[in-house]
Scaffold this active site. Structure first.
Site, PDB file in Angstrom:
ATOM      1  N   LEU A 184       0.664  -1.134  -0.113  1.00  0.00           N
ATOM      2  CA  LEU A 184      -0.017   0.075  -0.152  1.00  0.00           C
ATOM      3  C   LEU A 184       0.863   1.326   0.023  1.00  0.00           C
ATOM      4  CD1 LEU A 184      -2.493  -1.297   2.478  1.00  0.00           C
ATOM      5  CD2 LEU A 184      -2.732  -0.905   0.047  1.00  0.00           C
TER       6      LEU A 184
ATOM      7  N   VAL B  35       2.012   4.459  -2.637  1.00  0.00           N
ATOM      8  CA  VAL B  35       0.959   5.508  -3.276  1.00  0.00           C
ATOM      9  C   VAL B  35       0.110   4.701  -4.357  1.00  0.00           C
ATOM     10  CG1 VAL B  35       0.703   7.745  -4.490  1.00  0.00           C
ATOM     11  CG2 VAL B  35       2.613   7.405  -2.688  1.00  0.00           C
ATOM     12  N   MET B  36       1.054   4.102  -5.229  1.00  0.00           N
ATOM     13  CA  MET B  36       0.483   3.325  -6.123  1.00  0.00           C
ATOM     14  C   MET B  36      -0.764   2.320  -5.791  1.00  0.00           C
ATOM     15  SD  MET B  36       1.337   4.581  -9.537  1.00  0.00           S
ATOM     16  CE  MET B  36       1.088   3.037 -10.387  1.00  0.00           C
ATOM     17  N   GLY B  37      -0.233   1.517  -4.779  1.00  0.00           N
ATOM     18  CA  GLY B  37      -1.153   0.456  -4.414  1.00  0.00           C
ATOM     19  C   GLY B  37      -2.345   1.241  -3.501  1.00  0.00           C
TER      20      GLY B  37
ATOM     21  N   ALA C  91       9.755  -3.901  -7.275  1.00  0.00           N
ATOM     22  CA  ALA C  91      10.378  -5.029  -8.033  1.00  0.00           C
ATOM     23  C   ALA C  91      11.447  -5.759  -7.462  1.00  0.00           C
ATOM     24  CB  ALA C  91      10.698  -4.571  -9.479  1.00  0.00           C
TER      25      ALA C  91
ATOM     26  N   SER D  15       0.437   1.397 -16.110  1.00  0.00           N
ATOM     27  CA  SER D  15       1.175   2.947 -16.309  1.00  0.00           C
ATOM     28  C   SER D  15       0.029   3.857 -16.207  1.00  0.00           C
ATOM     29  CB  SER D  15       1.601   3.002 -17.889  1.00  0.00           C
ATOM     30  OG  SER D  15       2.129   4.475 -17.988  1.00  0.00           O
TER      31      SER D  15
ATOM     32  N   LYS E  28       5.207  -3.197 -20.993  1.00  0.00           N
ATOM     33  CA  LYS E  28       5.341  -2.079 -19.997  1.00  0.00           C
ATOM     34  C   LYS E  28       6.745  -1.645 -20.285  1.00  0.00           C
ATOM     35  CE  LYS E  28       4.489   1.176 -17.165  1.00  0.00           C
ATOM     36  NZ  LYS E  28       5.334   1.192 -15.859  1.00  0.00           N
TER      37      LYS E  28
ATOM     38  N   HIS F 255       6.878   0.435 -23.413  1.00  0.00           N
ATOM     39  CA  HIS F 255       6.118   1.464 -23.293  1.00  0.00           C
ATOM     40  C   HIS F 255       7.344   2.472 -22.660  1.00  0.00           C
ATOM     41  CE1 HIS F 255       4.118   4.092 -20.240  1.00  0.00           C
ATOM     42  NE2 HIS F 255       2.966   4.030 -21.164  1.00  0.00           N
ATOM     43  N   ASN F 256       7.972   2.111 -21.565  1.00  0.00           N
ATOM     44  CA  ASN F 256       8.631   3.158 -20.782  1.00  0.00           C
ATOM     45  C   ASN F 256       9.684   3.644 -21.718  1.00  0.00           C
ATOM     46  OD1 ASN F 256       6.964   2.318 -18.714  1.00  0.00           O
ATOM     47  ND2 ASN F 256       8.616   2.182 -17.236  1.00  0.00           N
TER      48      ASN F 256
ATOM     49  N   GLU G 211       8.602   5.919 -23.649  1.00  0.00           N
ATOM     50  CA  GLU G 211       8.417   7.322 -23.104  1.00  0.00           C
ATOM     51  C   GLU G 211       9.783   8.145 -22.758  1.00  0.00           C
ATOM     52  OE1 GLU G 211       6.487   6.205 -19.309  1.00  0.00           O
ATOM     53  OE2 GLU G 211       7.817   7.519 -18.181  1.00  0.00           O
ATOM     54  N   TYR G 212      10.751   7.231 -22.617  1.00  0.00           N
ATOM     55  CA  TYR G 212      12.051   8.115 -22.671  1.00  0.00           C
ATOM     56  C   TYR G 212      12.395   8.903 -23.808  1.00  0.00           C
ATOM     57  CZ  TYR G 212      14.469   5.423 -18.619  1.00  0.00           C
ATOM     58  OH  TYR G 212      14.787   4.947 -17.344  1.00  0.00           O
TER      59      TYR G 212
ATOM     60  N   ARG H 211      20.565  10.755 -20.867  1.00  0.00           N
ATOM     61  CA  ARG H 211      20.348  10.798 -19.466  1.00  0.00           C
ATOM     62  C   ARG H 211      21.742  10.616 -18.764  1.00  0.00           C
ATOM     63  NH1 ARG H 211      14.417   8.731 -17.414  1.00  0.00           N
ATOM     64  NH2 ARG H 211      13.334   9.745 -19.051  1.00  0.00           N
TER      65      ARG H 211
HETATM   66  C1  LIG Z   1       4.179  -2.138   3.052  1.00  0.00           C
HETATM   67  O1  LIG Z   1       4.614  -1.037   3.311  1.00  0.00           O
HETATM   68  C2  LIG Z   1       6.166  -0.802   3.357  1.00  0.00           C
HETATM   69  C3  LIG Z   1       6.488   0.486   3.646  1.00  0.00           C
HETATM   70  O2  LIG Z   1       5.539   1.548   2.928  1.00  0.00           O
HETATM   71  C4  LIG Z   1       6.661  -1.548   1.893  1.00  0.00           C
HETATM   72  O3  LIG Z   1       8.068  -1.342   2.090  1.00  0.00           O
HETATM   73  C5  LIG Z   1       6.346  -2.996   1.758  1.00  0.00           C
HETATM   74  O4  LIG Z   1       6.844  -3.401   1.002  1.00  0.00           O
HETATM   75  C6  LIG Z   1       4.803  -2.960   1.753  1.00  0.00           C
HETATM   76  N1  LIG Z   1       4.117  -4.176   1.303  1.00  0.00           N
HETATM   77  C7  LIG Z   1       3.722  -5.279   2.102  1.00  0.00           C
HETATM   78  C8  LIG Z   1       3.244  -6.476   1.144  1.00  0.00           C
HETATM   79  O5  LIG Z   1       4.007  -5.457   3.174  1.00  0.00           O
END
Ligand SMILES: *[C@@H]1O[C@H](CO)[C@@H](O)[C@H](O)[C@H]1NC(C)=O
Ligand SMILES: *[C@@H]1O[C@H](CO)[C@@H](O)[C@H](O)[C@H]1NC(C)=O
Length: 495
Positions: A14, A16-18, A82, A134, A188, A191-192, A195-196, A293
């Site tokens: 969780l 920002v993206m998640g 990743a 994306s 993907k 795609h990136n 984008e570059y 770059r």
């Molecule tokens: C949960 O949050 C931490 C810190 O934001 C992150 O490093 C971690 O990978 C996250 N994901 C899971 C599955 O715990």
């Protein structure tokens, strides 16, 4: 913490993206369970779901509760960094998963890692998807472009959800089943890389207009706004116009002029260029953007070099003056056309890289459909992707976008402007590596005879690599040095 009603889908990771993707899914009416090892992240996401009007989202503090809160067959999206964190997350969750359940990795993962995980998952009866996502934070929340590849069954299990969650364009949601194996991640990655290339080409257009045309940031904002109403209409052109408008808060002028000229990167552009080399596919525009770059990173060296070469006699003002007075209006129009033509070549390279990989791996990628799912949600979204889609629909075996009859006509219409811009930049000492690479790509590809005959002769001379002839079949070897001596001796006689 277990609620009676089971969630349709789960999301772990969780950041920002998640968080944004989870809220997007809940917002579309699909009950979702979320999990993160860091409990505060879970609570934060639950609080956001409540603030946004009580979205159907439940938070879980243990992997077990999380997994057991999902209806079967289970589908879990993981959005973590990743590499090893993905393996760790899979390990934590898979203890509680059962055959038929699916893991969907939404990170920017190297495609071979996904292929390894697909086979590891299948040994436990689990399904696996590697899904490119994306669109950044905003895309994740409002509608990203999704590129899922791997298990077809895993895709089918969540196809209704992905279709609603993805960006919507005139011809459908920006998601499709890309293909088997690591194809989603690979698409993907390319795609990136594209984008570059786009970002590099836009920065060169900016440089030429600013340095040679003498345009102000206000002028540039207006021009990019105008371009965004025409054939160049795209997310990147739109945000660039906005960037020129932002004022510097600590003084005069605009913020863009205060930004250090060193570009960061995370690796997908480099992978794209590495893959192009592996597959023997020319991708010079994307490679030029990567090289740029790297060079931008050498800020101190560049500053020193600037001094050394000025001492040695380079005069920037004289170089700029050497191109003479330019007609601003014409320059602006030429740069627009050069940017468009350069962009076509860059996309042609990316598409050919996808096709080469598809052939190597038997992925059966549909290039027109990939252009379609990039029309919305993602960073390279652009009006012109619809034209690329149509080109591949007209001719699925098109060897290069440049030879699609419509693109061919557009390139020819723009080549005069394109050559003027590149020539002007070279004369004025302004580097335009992306535009030059695209133009060279175009000129090399369209010429039926190249100086490769001479290279073949050289290879045959020093390495006996043999050569073919244009006028008869077979492979030939010549004793070049011996014959050249004889000819020289012959010449001597005539003297
Ligand atoms: C949960 O949050 C931490 C810190 O934001 C992150 O490093 C971690 O990978 C996250 N994901 C899971 C599955 O715990
Ligand atoms: C597709 O393009 C290639 C190359 O330009 C051409 O040889 C082929 O005839 C085209 N096929 C169709 C169906 O237009």
């Amino acid at each position: 913490m277990e609620s009676a009603a089971l969630s349709r889908i789960g999301l772990a990771g969780l950041a920002v993206m998640g968080q944004n993707l989870a809220l997007n899914i809940a917002d579309k009416g699909f009950p979702i369970s979320v999990y993160n090892r860091t409990v505060s992240k879970v609570d934060e996401t639950v609080a956001r779901a409540t603030e946004e009007g009580g979205l159907p989202l439940t938070g879980h503090h243990s992997p077990r509760d999380f997994v057991l809160s999902l209806s079967r067959p289970r589908s879990i999206i993981i959005l973590v960094k990743a590499g090893p964190p993905v393996d760790q997350t899979i390990a934590a969750l898979s203890r509680f998963l059962e055959p038929g359940d699916a893991i969907i990795d939404g990170g920017n993962e190297w495609y071979e890692h996904t292929e390894r995980r697909i086979s590891e998952a299948s040994s436990q009866g689990l399904l696996y998807l590697g899904m490119g996502v994306s669109g950044g934070e905003e895309g994740a929340r409002r509608g990203p472009s999704l590129m899922p590849g791997g298990s077809r069954q895993a895709f089918d299990n969540v196809a209704d959800i992905l279709s609603k969650v993805a960006a919507q364009v005139d011809d459908g949601p920006c998601v499709t089943y890309v293909g088997p194996g690591g194809s989603g991640n690979f698409v993907k990655m390319v795609h990136n890389g594209i984008e570059y290339g786009d970002m590099q080409l836009i920065s060169e257009a900016y440089d030429v207009l600013r340095t040679i045309g003498g345009l102000s940031n206000q002028d540039l904002a207006d021009i990019f706004d105008e371009w965004n109403r025409g054939e160049l209409e795209s997310f990147l052109i739109e945000i660039t116009a906005d960037i020129f408008k932002v004022k510097e808060e600590h003084g005069d002028g605009e913020l863009v002029d205060k930004i250090l000229d060193k570009t960061g990167m995370k690796g997908t552009g480099k992978w794209t260029v590495q893959q192009a080399a592996e597959l023997s596919v020319a991708a010079p525009t994307i490679a030029a953007s990567l090289d740029c770059r790297y060079l931008s990173g050498l800020k101190e060296e560049r500053e020193a070099a600037s001094g050394v070469l000025e001492q040695a006699g380079i005069n920037n003002e004289a170089l700029k003056a050497s191109v003479g007075a330019v007609d601003k209006k014409r320059l602006i129009d030429d740069v627009r056309q050069a940017l468009y033509a350069s962009k076509i070549c860059s996309y042609a390279q990316g598409m050919n890289l996808l096709r080469a990989k598809s052939q190597e791996k038997g992925w059966n990628l549909n290039l027109g459909e990939l252009a379609r799912i990039w029309k919305g949600g993602c960073i390279i979204r652009a009006r012109f992707l619809d034209r690329i889609k149509q080109a591949y629909e007209r001719n699925g075996s098109l060897p290069n976008l440049i030879v699609d009859p419509e693109f061919a006509r557009e390139m020819v219409q723009r080549q005069g402007a394109w050559r003027r811009v590149v020539g002007l930049a070279i004369g004025a000492g302004i580097s335009t590596p992306g535009m030059c690479a695209s133009l060279s790509y175009f000129d090399t590809y369209r010429r039926s005879r190249l100086p490769a005959n001479l290279v073949q002769a050289q290879r045959d001379l020093f390495g006996a690599h043999t050569y073919e002839r244009i006028d008869r079949p077979g492979s030939f070897h010549t004793e070049w040095t011996k014959l050249a001596r004889q000819c020289k001796a012959g010449l001597g006689v005539h003297n």
